[in-house]
Design a protein around this motif. Sequence first.
Motif, PDB file in Angstrom:
ATOM      1  N   HIS A   9       0.863  -1.189   0.000  1.00  0.00           N
ATOM      2  CA  HIS A   9       0.000   0.000   0.000  1.00  0.00           C
ATOM      3  C   HIS A   9       0.894   1.232   0.000  1.00  0.00           C
ATOM      4  O   HIS A   9       1.965   1.232   0.612  1.00  0.00           O
ATOM      5  CB  HIS A   9      -0.915   0.004   1.230  1.00  0.00           C
ATOM      6  CG  HIS A   9      -2.129  -0.852   1.049  1.00  0.00           C
ATOM      7  ND1 HIS A   9      -3.165  -0.871   1.935  1.00  0.00           N
ATOM      8  CD2 HIS A   9      -2.454  -1.706   0.058  1.00  0.00           C
ATOM      9  CE1 HIS A   9      -4.090  -1.713   1.503  1.00  0.00           C
ATOM     10  NE2 HIS A   9      -3.673  -2.235   0.368  1.00  0.00           N
ATOM     11  N   GLU A  46       1.082   4.139   1.382  1.00  0.00           N
ATOM     12  CA  GLU A  46       1.623   4.803   2.572  1.00  0.00           C
ATOM     13  C   GLU A  46       2.750   3.998   3.215  1.00  0.00           C
ATOM     14  O   GLU A  46       3.663   4.545   3.814  1.00  0.00           O
ATOM     15  CB  GLU A  46       0.529   5.119   3.594  1.00  0.00           C
ATOM     16  CG  GLU A  46      -0.256   3.942   4.137  1.00  0.00           C
ATOM     17  CD  GLU A  46      -1.527   3.685   3.334  1.00  0.00           C
ATOM     18  OE1 GLU A  46      -1.407   3.491   2.105  1.00  0.00           O
ATOM     19  OE2 GLU A  46      -2.613   3.654   3.934  1.00  0.00           O
ATOM     20  N   CYS A  66      -6.235   2.166   5.240  1.00  0.00           N
ATOM     21  CA  CYS A  66      -6.994   0.953   5.556  1.00  0.00           C
ATOM     22  C   CYS A  66      -6.652   0.439   6.960  1.00  0.00           C
ATOM     23  O   CYS A  66      -5.684   0.872   7.575  1.00  0.00           O
ATOM     24  CB  CYS A  66      -6.731  -0.120   4.509  1.00  0.00           C
ATOM     25  SG  CYS A  66      -5.173  -0.975   4.707  1.00  0.00           S
ATOM     26  N   CYS A  70      -3.074  -1.026   7.290  1.00  0.00           N
ATOM     27  CA  CYS A  70      -2.011  -0.017   7.353  1.00  0.00           C
ATOM     28  C   CYS A  70      -2.059   0.713   8.698  1.00  0.00           C
ATOM     29  O   CYS A  70      -1.027   1.037   9.275  1.00  0.00           O
ATOM     30  CB  CYS A  70      -2.150   0.995   6.221  1.00  0.00           C
ATOM     31  SG  CYS A  70      -1.711   0.307   4.633  1.00  0.00           S
TER      32      CYS A  70
HETATM   33 ZN    ZN Z   1      -3.475  -0.025   3.525  1.00  0.00          ZN
END
Ligand code: ZN
Length: 579
Positions: A511, A513, A539, A542
């Motif tokens: 992802h 980030e 999410c 994360c």
């Molecule tokens: Zn995520």
Amino acid sequence: MYVRHSSRSFRYFIYQTTTKPLNCSTKCLREISSLSQTQPFLFSSIIRASTEKGSPQKALLDYKTILLSGLLQPNLRTLASVLESCKISLNLEMAIETHARIIKSGYELHPSLSSPLIAVYLAYDRLMDAHRMFDEMPEWGFDVISANLLIAGYLKIGDFENANRVFNKMPNRDVVSWNSIIGGCVRNARPKEAISLFRRMLNLGFEPDGFTFSSVFSACARVGALNHGEWAHGLMIEKEIELNFILSSALIDMYSKCGRIKTAMEVFDVARRDDVSIWNSMITGLAIHGLGSDVIAIFSRMNGENITPDSVTFVGVLTACSHCGLVEMGRHYFNLMKSDYSIEPQLEHYGAMVDLLGRSGLLEEAHRMIRAMPIEPDIVIWRSLLSACRTYGRPDLGEVVIERMTQCGSGDYVLLSNIYSSANRWDCAERVRELMKRRGVQKNRGLSWVETGGAIHEFKAGDRSHMESDAIYRVLDGLMVRIKAEGFVPLTGLVLMDVSEEEKEGNLNSHSEKLALAFAVLRTGPRSEIRVSKNLRTCCDCHCWMKMVSRMLCRVIIVRDRIRFHRFENGLCSCTDYW
Ligand code: ZN
Ligand code: ZN
């Protein structure tokens, strides 16, 4: 998109246009005829005077009278005034006739006429005609004003590509050209480009003004580029550019979106606060930091300083209530807005209320509010209810919501699929995924930005294009091994239940980030604060990962997502997992 037509055929078309005679009073004609024998130059003065006095119709009538009299050919100044009158009086027919006359008289390429002509075509949104005029401009007669007008025309309709094309073709530019294109970048979600254009502008020796800085601050706010923002702020002070309410608001917005809410408050405290927009920036800033009580305190101060809150103020206040779960407060301000300030709630206000009720588990009340809305609810409102259905495991209501949503994006299907998965209805979840594939729903790609070493780095979900990609993935793998040892369980077991808006990215570990964070770990000293900005909502995987990583690395990690700020420190998040 602009399609280049043969300029020759365009010119031929204009050339063919005939000048139709117009009825005008014979008295007027007689007066002008007698005048012409003594003072011919007075004609252009008469027309100019009428135009400047705000009587464009009269100017055009006088002009036609002159033409009819056959005593005089219009000169450059007359034609320029006529075009100006055409623009003001919205007389396109006359403008085209005048263009034809200009071509016939051989004045066509004269800058004093091409610029008003471009302005006339732009006034009628005839961008292609204006662009053709621009293309035909010779370099010697190049007119910056016309080019700026054309850029503004394209940006008005959101056509950044063509605006940029005109900008790049300009042999010389002025500060207005730079401001337009930098502002255009900001409005067209190209914040990185805006910042690099600003640097280019400075390198070329142009002096930025207040407008330039306000765009640059907005660009920095968008990507969370604190270092660039601080540098630009310093430069603005150095150049002794006075703070006005636009600049103050932009600064407050920049500092709060870059995670420096205290600095934003300092700017707010010293700024002239006689415009509501400054208060709105401050309230919005505090709201995304989840500082509900500060928002309410600022709101109360408005009264003392004689500032009347507007519709935007209430969006900020209600958003703050929503982020802090202040249901009663939210209801109070929603009612206050109508009763004390006569502001009719708009989509954004309903949106914030539905979000507040939904997040607090009051799904039925949220649904009732949507149904009772006097305006058509938009996709954002349905989406926040859908999101609440996921949080509170309500596939029944989720189905109702998705049926009402007329245009679903990828995130909505993912949400519905997640609602099913969390209710262990795997078959339904799978059906949603298949539906998505069949309908060819485009994925919303996650983007994150991190600022290190004076540059802004952008990461896409699953990105392997970065020069240091191998090292980034090594850091990620290393971090994963270490946090797993401490008990982290990735949500990969729930592949169907991909909880992000970003759709399944193949691997939760890529992802955007996370990639941005790993890159910052590579590039920054131990224990320094890391700030990441993201275009979508972060999410659950994360979020949990960031908490663990913040403890393991003993670092403060700030992630600003589409909704709000998350400040991770020592294994906890400032949002207290409520987002
Ligand atoms: Zn995520
Ligand atoms: Zn959080």
